[in-house]
Design a protein around this motif. Structure first.
Motif, mmCIF file in Angstrom:
data_model
loop_
_atom_site.group_PDB
_atom_site.id
_atom_site.type_symbol
_atom_site.label_atom_id
_atom_site.label_comp_id
_atom_site.label_asym_id
_atom_site.label_seq_id
_atom_site.Cartn_x
_atom_site.Cartn_y
_atom_site.Cartn_z
ATOM 1 N N GLY A 42 32.777 -16.512 -15.538
ATOM 2 C CA GLY A 42 31.847 -15.881 -14.601
ATOM 3 C C GLY A 42 32.121 -14.399 -14.440
ATOM 4 O O GLY A 42 31.195 -13.582 -14.391
ATOM 5 N N TRP A 43 33.400 -14.041 -14.371
ATOM 6 C CA TRP A 43 33.775 -12.626 -14.258
ATOM 7 C C TRP A 43 33.317 -11.863 -15.500
ATOM 8 O O TRP A 43 32.758 -10.773 -15.398
ATOM 9 N N LEU A 44 33.550 -12.443 -16.671
ATOM 10 C CA LEU A 44 33.164 -11.794 -17.918
ATOM 11 C C LEU A 44 31.649 -11.599 -17.992
ATOM 12 O O LEU A 44 31.165 -10.525 -18.372
ATOM 13 N N LEU A 45 30.890 -12.611 -17.620
ATOM 14 C CA LEU A 45 29.435 -12.491 -17.641
ATOM 15 C C LEU A 45 28.955 -11.432 -16.652
ATOM 16 O O LEU A 45 28.037 -10.667 -16.951
ATOM 17 N N ALA A 46 29.561 -11.377 -15.472
ATOM 18 C CA ALA A 46 29.173 -10.376 -14.481
ATOM 19 C C ALA A 46 29.461 -8.970 -14.983
ATOM 20 O O ALA A 46 28.641 -8.058 -14.821
ATOM 21 N N VAL A 47 30.609 -8.781 -15.611
ATOM 22 C CA VAL A 47 30.960 -7.456 -16.136
ATOM 23 C C VAL A 47 30.032 -7.085 -17.291
ATOM 24 O O VAL A 47 29.578 -5.941 -17.390
ATOM 25 N N LEU A 48 29.710 -8.033 -18.141
ATOM 26 C CA LEU A 48 28.783 -7.761 -19.239
ATOM 27 C C LEU A 48 27.405 -7.365 -18.717
ATOM 28 O O LEU A 48 26.751 -6.481 -19.266
ATOM 29 N N LEU A 49 26.968 -8.003 -17.633
ATOM 30 C CA LEU A 49 25.673 -7.657 -17.051
ATOM 31 C C LEU A 49 25.690 -6.277 -16.410
ATOM 32 O O LEU A 49 24.653 -5.626 -16.326
ATOM 33 N N VAL A 50 26.846 -5.816 -15.965
ATOM 34 C CA VAL A 50 26.936 -4.458 -15.426
ATOM 35 C C VAL A 50 26.728 -3.447 -16.542
ATOM 36 O O VAL A 50 25.996 -2.464 -16.380
ATOM 37 N N PHE A 51 27.332 -3.670 -17.689
ATOM 38 C CA PHE A 51 27.242 -2.720 -18.789
ATOM 39 C C PHE A 51 25.980 -2.905 -19.645
ATOM 40 O O PHE A 51 25.497 -1.948 -20.242
ATOM 41 N N PHE A 52 25.475 -4.123 -19.731
ATOM 42 C CA PHE A 52 24.281 -4.411 -20.530
ATOM 43 C C PHE A 52 23.276 -5.185 -19.677
ATOM 44 O O PHE A 52 23.127 -6.402 -19.827
ATOM 45 N N PRO A 53 22.555 -4.501 -18.776
ATOM 46 C CA PRO A 53 21.660 -5.221 -17.855
ATOM 47 C C PRO A 53 20.462 -5.880 -18.542
ATOM 48 O O PRO A 53 19.866 -6.799 -17.989
ATOM 49 N N ASP A 54 20.108 -5.451 -19.742
ATOM 50 C CA ASP A 54 18.977 -6.043 -20.448
ATOM 51 C C ASP A 54 19.394 -7.169 -21.379
ATOM 52 O O ASP A 54 18.606 -7.590 -22.238
ATOM 53 N N MET A 55 20.597 -7.675 -21.195
ATOM 54 C CA MET A 55 21.104 -8.751 -22.032
ATOM 55 C C MET A 55 20.253 -10.012 -21.805
ATOM 56 O O MET A 55 19.920 -10.334 -20.669
ATOM 57 N N PRO A 56 19.874 -10.715 -22.881
ATOM 58 C CA PRO A 56 19.051 -11.919 -22.705
ATOM 59 C C PRO A 56 19.827 -13.015 -21.984
ATOM 60 O O PRO A 56 21.047 -13.148 -22.121
ATOM 61 N N GLY A 57 19.112 -13.793 -21.216
ATOM 62 C CA GLY A 57 19.731 -14.857 -20.432
ATOM 63 C C GLY A 57 19.784 -16.171 -21.185
ATOM 64 O O GLY A 57 19.399 -16.274 -22.362
ATOM 65 N N PRO A 58 20.246 -17.204 -20.505
ATOM 66 C CA PRO A 58 20.379 -18.509 -21.161
ATOM 67 C C PRO A 58 19.034 -19.120 -21.541
ATOM 68 O O PRO A 58 18.953 -19.907 -22.476
ATOM 69 N N THR A 59 17.955 -18.765 -20.853
ATOM 70 C CA THR A 59 16.651 -19.318 -21.212
ATOM 71 C C THR A 59 16.194 -18.801 -22.575
ATOM 72 O O THR A 59 15.470 -19.496 -23.286
ATOM 73 N N HIS A 60 16.607 -17.601 -22.925
ATOM 74 C CA HIS A 60 16.284 -17.069 -24.250
ATOM 75 C C HIS A 60 16.944 -17.924 -25.338
ATOM 76 O O HIS A 60 16.319 -18.213 -26.371
ATOM 77 N N LEU A 61 18.165 -18.340 -25.111
ATOM 78 C CA LEU A 61 18.861 -19.208 -26.066
ATOM 79 C C LEU A 61 18.141 -20.548 -26.199
ATOM 80 O O LEU A 61 17.979 -21.063 -27.307
ATOM 81 N N MET A 62 17.679 -21.100 -25.083
ATOM 82 C CA MET A 62 16.948 -22.374 -25.143
ATOM 83 C C MET A 62 15.640 -22.213 -25.910
ATOM 84 O O MET A 62 15.235 -23.112 -26.658
ATOM 85 N N ASP A 63 14.963 -21.079 -25.744
ATOM 86 C CA ASP A 63 13.739 -20.828 -26.502
ATOM 87 C C ASP A 63 14.022 -20.770 -27.996
ATOM 88 O O ASP A 63 13.265 -21.324 -28.797
ATOM 89 N N VAL A 64 15.093 -20.114 -28.368
ATOM 90 C CA VAL A 64 15.439 -19.998 -29.788
ATOM 91 C C VAL A 64 15.751 -21.377 -30.381
ATOM 92 O O VAL A 64 15.356 -21.686 -31.500
ATOM 93 N N ILE A 65 16.412 -22.210 -29.604
ATOM 94 C CA ILE A 65 16.805 -23.529 -30.112
ATOM 95 C C ILE A 65 15.619 -24.492 -30.168
ATOM 96 O O ILE A 65 15.400 -25.177 -31.161
ATOM 97 N N PHE A 66 14.815 -24.524 -29.082
ATOM 98 C CA PHE A 66 13.813 -25.578 -28.972
ATOM 99 C C PHE A 66 12.408 -25.164 -29.385
ATOM 100 O O PHE A 66 11.534 -26.032 -29.493
ATOM 101 N N LYS A 67 12.132 -23.896 -29.610
ATOM 102 C CA LYS A 67 10.786 -23.494 -30.025
ATOM 103 C C LYS A 67 10.415 -24.095 -31.382
ATOM 104 O O LYS A 67 9.312 -24.627 -31.524
ATOM 105 N N PRO A 68 11.305 -24.071 -32.384
ATOM 106 C CA PRO A 68 10.943 -24.732 -33.654
ATOM 107 C C PRO A 68 10.720 -26.244 -33.491
ATOM 108 O O PRO A 68 9.842 -26.819 -34.130
ATOM 109 N N LEU A 69 11.485 -26.860 -32.616
ATOM 110 C CA LEU A 69 11.320 -28.289 -32.366
ATOM 111 C C LEU A 69 9.969 -28.555 -31.718
ATOM 112 O O LEU A 69 9.281 -29.532 -32.070
ATOM 113 N N GLY A 70 9.550 -27.694 -30.798
ATOM 114 C CA GLY A 70 8.252 -27.858 -30.157
ATOM 115 C C GLY A 70 7.111 -27.703 -31.140
ATOM 116 O O GLY A 70 6.120 -28.439 -31.093
ATOM 117 N N LYS A 71 7.230 -26.733 -32.042
ATOM 118 C CA LYS A 71 6.203 -26.546 -33.059
ATOM 119 C C LYS A 71 6.138 -27.751 -34.002
ATOM 120 O O LYS A 71 5.053 -28.151 -34.444
#
Length: 75
Positions: A42-71
């Motif tokens: 949690g500390w690492l993620l919070a620090v990463l968000l301070v330095f990279f606020p436009d970092m994609p979230g976990p929902t982006h990872l789910m889209d990458v994984i399940f979008k081909p399955l949905g298609k």
């Protein structure tokens, strides 16, 4: 400004750890290990968000994984 944010996040994590550590028994080694691991993650993620606020979230990872399955299921 970013260093102040990192310092604040670190202070909160330390205070949280000290508060919760006292409530755990000496025999709870697995729970302590899990608590430290999750707190550090949690500390690492919070620090990463301070330095990279436009970092994609976990929902982006789910889209990458399940979008081909949905298609595949639509056909």
């Amino acid at each position: 400004m970013r260093l102040a944010s990192v310092f604040g996040i670190t202070v909160v994590a330390i205070i949280m750890t000290l508060y919760e550590w006292q409530k755990m028994n000496k025999n709870q080694k697995k729970e302590k290990r899990a608590f430290v691991t999750l707190t550090m993650a949690g500390w690492l993620l919070a620090v990463l968000l301070v330095f990279f606020p436009d970092m994609p979230g976990p929902t982006h990872l789910m889209d990458v994984i399940f979008k081909p399955l949905g298609k595949l299921l639509e056909k």
